[in-house]
Design a protein around this motif. Structure first.
Motif, short mmCIF file in Angstrom:
data_model
loop_
_atom_site.label_atom_id
_atom_site.label_comp_id
_atom_site.label_asym_id
_atom_site.label_seq_id
_atom_site.Cartn_x
_atom_site.Cartn_y
_atom_site.Cartn_z
N HIS A 1 0.58 -1.20 0.04
CA HIS A 1 0.29 -0.13 -0.06
C HIS A 1 0.58 1.09 -0.20
O HIS A 1 1.39 1.25 -0.86
CB HIS A 1 -1.03 -0.36 1.03
CG HIS A 1 -1.92 -1.42 0.79
ND1 HIS A 1 -2.46 -2.11 -0.35
CD2 HIS A 1 -2.48 -2.40 2.33
CE1 HIS A 1 -3.24 -2.72 0.74
NE2 HIS A 1 -2.67 -3.00 1.41
N GLU A 2 0.90 2.14 1.10
CA GLU A 2 1.12 3.10 0.91
C GLU A 2 2.67 2.93 2.00
O GLU A 2 3.08 3.91 2.89
CB GLU A 2 0.72 4.50 1.79
CG GLU A 2 -0.57 4.43 0.72
CD GLU A 2 -2.14 5.77 0.81
OE1 GLU A 2 -0.99 6.41 2.11
OE2 GLU A 2 -2.46 5.72 0.39
N GLY B 46 7.84 0.99 8.81
CA GLY B 46 9.32 -0.38 8.69
C GLY B 46 9.50 -0.78 7.20
O GLY B 46 11.02 -0.68 7.18
N ALA B 47 9.12 0.47 6.08
CA ALA B 47 9.67 0.71 4.98
C ALA B 47 11.19 2.06 5.53
O ALA B 47 11.67 1.70 4.26
CB ALA B 47 8.49 1.22 4.20
N TRP B 48 10.23 2.49 5.41
CA TRP B 48 11.10 3.45 5.55
C TRP B 48 11.33 4.53 6.97
O TRP B 48 12.46 5.55 6.38
CB TRP B 48 9.72 5.60 5.31
CG TRP B 48 8.65 5.76 5.95
CD1 TRP B 48 7.61 5.37 4.95
CD2 TRP B 48 9.02 6.06 7.31
NE1 TRP B 48 6.53 5.62 6.53
CE2 TRP B 48 7.58 6.07 7.67
CE3 TRP B 48 9.94 6.21 8.32
CZ2 TRP B 48 7.11 6.81 8.93
CZ3 TRP B 48 9.33 7.28 9.19
CH2 TRP B 48 7.71 7.13 9.75
#
Length: 210
Positions: A78-79, A83-85
């Motif tokens: 999704h957006e 945890g990703a950025w």
């Protein structure tokens, strides 16, 4: 962006690694800048270790792994949750800082690079002319054909290698060559300064773009 920094740092590391290898005592063609007070070893006072080049190589490894980690952030749901950025907050600034260090060290290394032309020439002559077997083979090929020329020059090279004879002497002693190429022509073919390919064109091209 981080991948670009990785590529830039890898380019600098490739040059630095080349200096490291060519600074080895047994080669001795290049050396990073040296000034009195620079310590090469805590136990061997004679050493001049390429610390700046080693720093460039080491920092580049970190930046390249940051590039790999940055790509992980592309594949998320999704957006993108934290945890990703969150890793990007750590790796993007550090990649910038480390690349800055790589560029600073690289500029200093290249600006005052020590070039030992005498050692370069001695290394070129180390094989007693065998290094220039290719242009000899090409010149002979114009007379007797490529396959025949390769066979002839190969046999002469192997004899010279085993006996320690200079390549020029071995060539002149073989009638298959001396009947086709004069001594003057062989001297020209065995001059490494006359067999540099497109090096001059590449240098001129790069220099003209500055």
């Amino acid at each position: 962006f981080v991948s670009l920094l990785g590529a830039v740092s890898a380019t600098c590391a490739k040059m630095a690694k080349e200096v490291i290898n060519l600074q080895k005592t047994e080669i001795g063609e290049l050396a990073e800048p040296f000034a009195m007070g620079k310590i090469g070893s805590s136990t061997m006072p004679q050493k001049r270790n390429p610390h700046l080049c080693e720093a460039v190589v080491g920092l580049s490894k970190i930046i390249r792994y940051y590039a790999a980690l940055s790509l992980e952030g592309m594949v998320e749901e999704h957006e993108r949750d934290m945890g990703a950025w969150l890793p990007e907050w750590e790796i993007v600034p550090r990649a910038c800082i480390l690349t800055s260090g790589v560029l600073k060290h690289s500029k200093g290394i290249l600006k005052d690079l020590v070039v030992n032309e005498g050692r370069m020439r001695a290394n070129l002559d180390f094989l007693k002319g065998l290094l220039l077997s290719e242009p000899v083979m090409f010149a002979l090929a114009e007379k007797v054909g490529h396959q025949a020329a390769h066979k002839i020059v190969y046999e002469i090279c192997m004899r010279a290698h085993d006996s320690g004879q200079h390549f020029k002497e071995a060539l002149m002693a073989d009638s298959r060559v001396s009947s086709q190429l004069s001594g003057e022509k062989i001297n020209q073919l065995l001059d490494p300064e006359k067999y540099t390919g497109y090096s001059k064109e590449f240098v001129d091209c790069l220099t003209s773009k500055k």
